[in-house]
Design an enzyme around this catalytic site. Structure first.
Site, PDB file in Angstrom:
ATOM      1  N   LYS A 181     -13.615  -7.488  -2.366  1.00 36.56           N
ATOM      2  CA  LYS A 181     -13.875  -7.317  -0.941  1.00 36.56           C
ATOM      3  C   LYS A 181     -13.720  -5.831  -0.577  1.00 36.56           C
ATOM      4  O   LYS A 181     -12.624  -5.320  -0.466  1.00 36.56           O
ATOM      5  CB  LYS A 181     -12.916  -8.146  -0.075  1.00 36.56           C
ATOM      6  CG  LYS A 181     -13.385  -8.158   1.405  1.00 36.56           C
ATOM      7  CD  LYS A 181     -12.295  -8.334   2.412  1.00 36.56           C
ATOM      8  CE  LYS A 181     -11.559  -7.083   2.773  1.00 36.56           C
ATOM      9  NZ  LYS A 181     -12.325  -6.100   3.602  1.00 36.56           N
ATOM     10  N   GLU A 256      -1.689  -0.027  -4.268  1.00 36.22           N
ATOM     11  CA  GLU A 256      -1.736   1.439  -4.214  1.00 36.22           C
ATOM     12  C   GLU A 256      -1.856   1.817  -2.744  1.00 36.22           C
ATOM     13  O   GLU A 256      -2.870   1.554  -2.116  1.00 36.22           O
ATOM     14  CB  GLU A 256      -2.912   1.960  -5.039  1.00 36.22           C
ATOM     15  CG  GLU A 256      -2.742   3.414  -5.440  1.00 36.22           C
ATOM     16  CD  GLU A 256      -3.148   4.385  -4.355  1.00 36.22           C
ATOM     17  OE1 GLU A 256      -2.239   4.932  -3.678  1.00 36.22           O
ATOM     18  OE2 GLU A 256      -4.344   4.597  -4.154  1.00 36.22           O
ATOM     19  N   CYS A 290      -5.484   9.462  -0.217  1.00 34.17           N
ATOM     20  CA  CYS A 290      -4.058   9.118  -0.238  1.00 34.17           C
ATOM     21  C   CYS A 290      -3.209  10.213  -0.871  1.00 34.17           C
ATOM     22  O   CYS A 290      -2.006  10.297  -0.623  1.00 34.17           O
ATOM     23  CB  CYS A 290      -3.844   7.789  -0.952  1.00 34.17           C
ATOM     24  SG  CYS A 290      -4.558   7.764  -2.606  1.00 34.17           S
ATOM     25  N   GLU A 394       1.996   8.629   7.738  1.00 36.78           N
ATOM     26  CA  GLU A 394       0.726   9.051   7.153  1.00 36.78           C
ATOM     27  C   GLU A 394      -0.318   9.180   8.261  1.00 36.78           C
ATOM     28  O   GLU A 394      -0.580   8.227   8.989  1.00 36.78           O
ATOM     29  CB  GLU A 394       0.250   8.030   6.108  1.00 36.78           C
ATOM     30  CG  GLU A 394      -1.012   8.489   5.415  1.00 36.78           C
ATOM     31  CD  GLU A 394      -1.481   7.557   4.317  1.00 36.78           C
ATOM     32  OE1 GLU A 394      -1.825   8.046   3.232  1.00 36.78           O
ATOM     33  OE2 GLU A 394      -1.512   6.335   4.546  1.00 36.78           O
TER      34      GLU A 394
END
Length: 490
Positions: A181, A256, A290, A394
């Site tokens: 997905k 992750e 990331c 973040e």
């Protein structure tokens, strides 16, 4: 890029289940981030579509898992050939769908997508298993590794085909079948890849792609009893939800997640090289990686010089139309994401920080067609305490914060002072120091005097809230297989 013939001429994607394209009743609007206009309709799949995809994957598993690694590897290499043969179309599509520059898609995303298949086609041939003798017992012990079954793969919107193939390649190379997905915001290149699967010789049901949101399609996939393994790249909040949904089934998880990655720059660093690389590590792909640097700690004796030169270099990092090869950055993924990133800059300002360049300081000169796109110039902030949300959370945009430090121990403590632990960079010519810091920094990857140099054989992943598990040559092989210890008495 070709213009659509009219306002209603949308690209309509279909799910790929059991080797066939299957239409979906409901769709989600997908935007071109560089113009702010809807250009694509993505299936809004749910339980029904996921169930069909899992059933197709289960049916394909016995035959696929029985093939030799060499046979599977040949198919992966053919798929890599086909990605390369369709390189230009995939590059243009990735840029239009994600907002990144055509240059970045051409140099990073699409070549790496092809290489992911080549790497695992080869890597899977070179693993060995363990054996131990117990002669005094008349026994021989050895291990075998078997594919797990149907792998659920959920990939993010920042590096769409690159990170999807990083999951699909090891999953099918080791003999699993998959239900993938992709992000509903960046589904086009995954759909284009599906068109290549049959020609590459991938049997029906080995790779199934179901498009849709995390709340519907993703939730149905992670909560499916016949999907024993989930590999996810994305936010920490979504990973917590996946962990909860998977818990009743004892699924294998590889997660992750985010990063709040520090760069620690000492006075003996090669400043020219350091600034050039730290600009890239802070702002590449609009800061939507990331591994991007978002906290820069600079030794006090060079802090003023570094800040001045870094801001000047940031102003030269051009933002604008993704198709223009002179631009370094394109558009952010969505209006909502742009507003979120801007809100962090506003928060910094309200807390008394200095915004040296970028958001609210420098105006972007955009072409008429891109005036409604989601653009933001590289933004450099100083004078912000480590306790601020701007330094703790973040942001995932072209924003980085610069702070001075005095001692090595202080730099390490501040570098480690967030809940994330994905990557870190250290800049120094002192070999002893870089080894010391590499040991002490809580990060899954530490680069010294460089950034984003990757050997795919080595583990990739983070500590703390940056994830669970590792990916890479051996690590992906271990994750996508189950080990079995066998003892034979002779």
């Amino acid at each position: 890029m070709p213009k659509s013939s009219g306002p209603r001429s949308y690209l309509v994607l279909q799910n790929y289940i059991g080797g066939k394209f299957v239409s979906c009743g409901n769709h989600i609007d997908s935007y071109d981030p560089s113009t702010g206009e809807v250009y694509c309709k993505v299936p809004d799949s749910g339980k029904e579509e996921v169930d069909a995809a899992v059933a197709a994957a289960k049916e394909a598993f016995p035959d696929w898992s029985a093939r030799s690694p060499q046979q599977r590897g040949e198919i992966l290499n053919k798929l890599a050939d086909l990605i390369e043969a369709n390189m230009e179309d995939l590059i243009q599509a990735e840029s239009k769908d994600q907002g990144k520059t055509v240059t970045f898609a051409r140099t990073v995303d699409i070549p790496r997508s092809a290489y992911n298949f080549r790497f695992f086609a080869s890597s899977v041939l070179h693993h060995t298993t363990d054996c131990s003798q117990m002669d005094h017992m008349g026994c021989l012990n050895y291990t075998v590794r078997c594919p797990v079954g149907v792998a659920g793969l959920i990939s993010p919107w920042n590096l769409p085909l690159y990170l999807l193939t990083w999951k699909i390649a090891p999953a099918i190379a080791t003999g699993n079948t998959v239900v993938a997905k992709p992000s509903e915001m960046t589904s086009v290149t995954a759909w284009m890849m599906c068109k290549l699967l049959e020609e590459a010789g991938v049997p029906p049901g080995v790779v199934n792609v179901v498009f849709g949101t995390g709340q519907r399609a993703g939730d149905a996939l992670v909560g499916h009893p016949d999907v024993p393994l989930i590999s996810f790249t994305g936010s920490t909040a979504t990973a917590q939800r996946i962990t909860e949904r998977s818990a009743p089934y004892c699924k294998k998880l590889s997660l992750e997640l985010g990063g709040k990655n520090p760069a620690i720059i000492f006075a003996d660093a090669d400043l020219e090289q350091c600034i050039e690389t730290t600009i890239r590590s802070s702002f590449s792909n609009q800061g939507e990686i990331c591994l991007c640097t978002s906290r820069i700690y600079v030794e006090r004796s060079i802090y003023t010089e570094f800040l001045e030169k870094f801001v000047a270099a940031a102003r030269k990092w051009k933002t604008g139309a993704p198709s223009d090869p002179s631009n370094n950055n394109g558009a952010l993924i969505s209006k909502e994401h742009l507003e979120k990133v801007r809100s962090f800059v506003a928060l910094a300002k309200s807390e008394g920080a200095i915004i040296h360049c970028g958001e609210g300081v420098d105006q972007l000169d955009l072409p008429e067609a891109n005036k409604s796109g989601y653009f933001m110039p590289p933004t450099v902030i100083s004078g912000i305490p480590d306790s601020s949300r701007v330094m703790q959370e973040e942001i995932f945009g072209p924003v980085t914060c610069v702070c001075p430090f005095d001692t090595e121990d202080e730099a390490v403590a501040r570098g480690n002072g967030v809940r994330y632990g994905l990557s870190a960079t250290v800049w120094s010519r002192d070999v002893g120091r870089v080894h010391r810091l590499a040991q002490k920094l809580q990060a899954g990857l530490v680069w010294t005097n460089c950034w984003l140099v990757r050997d795919l054989n080595l583990p990739f992943g983070g500590m703390k809230h940056s994830g669970v598990g590792r990916e890479g040559g051996k690590d992906s092989y271990h994750f996508f297989t189950e080990v079995k210890s066998i003892t034979i008495k002779h």
